[in-house]
Scaffold this active site. Sequence first.
Site, PDB file in Angstrom:
ATOM      1  N   GLY A   1       1.001  -1.312   0.392  1.00 58.71           N
ATOM      2  CA  GLY A   1       0.550   0.143  -0.106  1.00 58.71           C
ATOM      3  C   GLY A   1       0.552   1.206  -0.213  1.00 58.71           C
TER       4      GLY A   1
ATOM      5  N   ALA B   1      -5.287   0.919  -6.862  1.00 57.36           N
ATOM      6  CA  ALA B   1      -5.357  -0.891  -6.947  1.00 57.36           C
ATOM      7  C   ALA B   1      -4.375  -1.011  -5.235  1.00 57.36           C
ATOM      8  CB  ALA B   1      -4.899  -1.142  -7.868  1.00 57.36           C
TER       9      ALA B   1
ATOM     10  N   ASN C   1       8.435   3.624 -16.270  1.00 55.46           N
ATOM     11  CA  ASN C   1       8.220   4.421 -15.005  1.00 55.46           C
ATOM     12  C   ASN C   1      10.673   4.478 -14.726  1.00 55.46           C
ATOM     13  OD1 ASN C   1       5.898   3.355 -13.486  1.00 55.46           O
ATOM     14  ND2 ASN C   1       6.251   4.892 -13.930  1.00 55.46           N
TER      15      ASN C   1
ATOM     16  N   HIS D   1       9.631   5.220  -1.804  1.00 55.16           N
ATOM     17  CA  HIS D   1       9.610   3.511  -2.447  1.00 55.16           C
ATOM     18  C   HIS D   1      10.186   3.564  -4.115  1.00 55.16           C
ATOM     19  CE1 HIS D   1       5.507   3.701  -4.312  1.00 55.16           C
ATOM     20  NE2 HIS D   1       5.558   2.114  -4.643  1.00 55.16           N
TER      21      HIS D   1
ATOM     22  N   GLU E   1       8.116  10.592 -13.970  1.00 59.96           N
ATOM     23  CA  GLU E   1       7.962   9.459 -13.888  1.00 59.96           C
ATOM     24  C   GLU E   1       8.357   8.553 -15.261  1.00 59.96           C
ATOM     25  OE1 GLU E   1       5.688   7.765 -11.312  1.00 59.96           O
ATOM     26  OE2 GLU E   1       7.183   9.539  -9.545  1.00 59.96           O
TER      27      GLU E   1
ATOM     28  N   HIS F   1      -0.424   7.780 -13.440  1.00 60.18           N
ATOM     29  CA  HIS F   1       0.088   8.125 -14.894  1.00 60.18           C
ATOM     30  C   HIS F   1      -1.264   8.632 -15.513  1.00 60.18           C
ATOM     31  CE1 HIS F   1       3.056   5.641 -12.816  1.00 60.18           C
ATOM     32  NE2 HIS F   1       4.051   7.016 -12.796  1.00 60.18           N
TER      33      HIS F   1
ATOM     34  N   ASP G   1      -0.329   7.257 -18.095  1.00 59.21           N
ATOM     35  CA  ASP G   1      -1.115   5.954 -19.350  1.00 59.21           C
ATOM     36  C   ASP G   1      -1.938   5.349 -18.429  1.00 59.21           C
ATOM     37  OD1 ASP G   1       0.448   4.805 -16.638  1.00 59.21           O
ATOM     38  OD2 ASP G   1       2.014   3.680 -17.867  1.00 59.21           O
TER      39      ASP G   1
ATOM     40  N   CYS H   1       1.842  -0.582 -17.980  1.00 59.90           N
ATOM     41  CA  CYS H   1       3.105  -0.179 -16.826  1.00 59.90           C
ATOM     42  C   CYS H   1       4.388  -1.148 -17.079  1.00 59.90           C
ATOM     43  CB  CYS H   1       2.578  -0.608 -15.658  1.00 59.90           C
ATOM     44  SG  CYS H   1       1.069   0.597 -15.556  1.00 59.90           S
TER      45      CYS H   1
END
Length: 471
Positions: free
Chosen positions: A37, A44, A127, A154, A191, A268, A270, A387
């Site tokens: 998370g 998601a 990315n 992260h 990104e 993003h 995309d 992605c």
Amino acid sequence: MRSHTVCIVTAANQTGTPTAAEANFDGLVGMTHNYAGLAAGNMASQNNAGRISNPKAAALQGIAKMEAVAALGVTQCFLPPHERPALWVLRQYGFTGDDERVLADAHANKPHLLAQCCSSSFMWSANAGTVAPAQDARDQRTHLVVANLKSMPHRSIEPSSTNAILRAVFADRERFVVHQALPSAADMGDEGAANHTRFFDATNAQQPATHFFVYGIDTANPQQRPKIHPARQSLQASQSIAKLLQLDLAQCVFAQQHPDAIDQGVFHNDVVAVGNASTLLYHQDAWLDHDRVLNALAESVGKSFCPIAVSRDELTIAEAVSTYLFNSQLVTTPDGTMTLVCPIEVEHHDRARAVAQRIQGDPRNSISRILYLDVRESMRNGGGPACLRLRVPLAPPSGLAPSINSLRGIHPGCIFNSQRATELRLWIEQWYPNQLTPEDLADPMLLKRNRDALDSLTQQLGLPAIYPFQG
Ligand code: SUG
């Protein structure tokens, strides 16, 4: 709004000769793939936080995806996983002692930081960086700018490893230039290719390509900004990327994401748009100033431009986010038509499937086929087929056909084929766990296993030392 624009299926399409070779570099899923998370604004990721992951299934889904795309006649390559847990980051935060001690202390005192250092988010190679091919760059070399991914802690761990990996994979300095990530200054959020699309006219090599950059915020003019979720890409970063790629700025179109879309989970571009050659499939509510954006693209791409709009009545932004219809790969196949490679979630959603079928059935565009793929483990973290891959358009060395020779200069170990698929499957079966919980992340055996697995992979692929532990 403009919709269902007539697009002529071109002569080149009919002869079935794609005029530009492109390689798709998928990111191999890492063995610490988990659901922590970590990504604010990514629905998601937020909704699946704490769920038990299956790294082996995730990695095998990635291999099956590459096989399916390669079977379409598309050149398929891959990028190796990053080292995780990122022990060097924990040490930067002041954890000391041997590796076991660092892991145990981080787990006890900063479990969220440990989760960040364990993320397999590098697998979303869209990315990893932004790419422009030699034919678009002033110095006639292919340029790759590593993304700084500074918006999410992260993900901000990734650039140094991405840089090392891209330099090893695109080692031929005469053909490729790998640029370090932009500085992590406040106004420089980048990104990578998830917010960039290159359009070109497949029938007219003289027509210069158009580079479409989409950003979430203009930091010099920040009134238009999302209210709930972060805008990850800035206009200022996109402009710097365009310069580093050595592009003609007259061939660049910049557009701002609609802040309301970001607030509904479009972290993003995309997530709401995909382009290929001169086709653009997009959602009506993707961008601010929609008409200006479409007109600028039409003018720049030229008469072959083929926009395919999806209206909010057909599919809401929330439905686009939950199904990832637009996070499909749109690829040109050797017969000159296009295939839309969708996540299976689109097939399972009546309205999204109807949109895909409507597009496929419309003779005014080049999309003749829909292929549904199961990448569910990745989807649960907000990563669909698009992605998972970085597109690298490959200019043929002059005088040679744009096929095998255009792969010259790319590390041969990272080119995907059926033998490589078998080897990668065996490697995954040997090393990857079937399930991972947040508790498992502190297990020193996982760290050791990951290093042993990566050592064995780099040897198999013939890659030089690319990981901190190998240094
Ligand atoms: O940055 N998810 C990634 C998904 C990236 C998708 N990429 C593209 N749209 N091109 C992200 O939000 C979730 C990790 C976690 O929650 O454990 C994550 O990082």
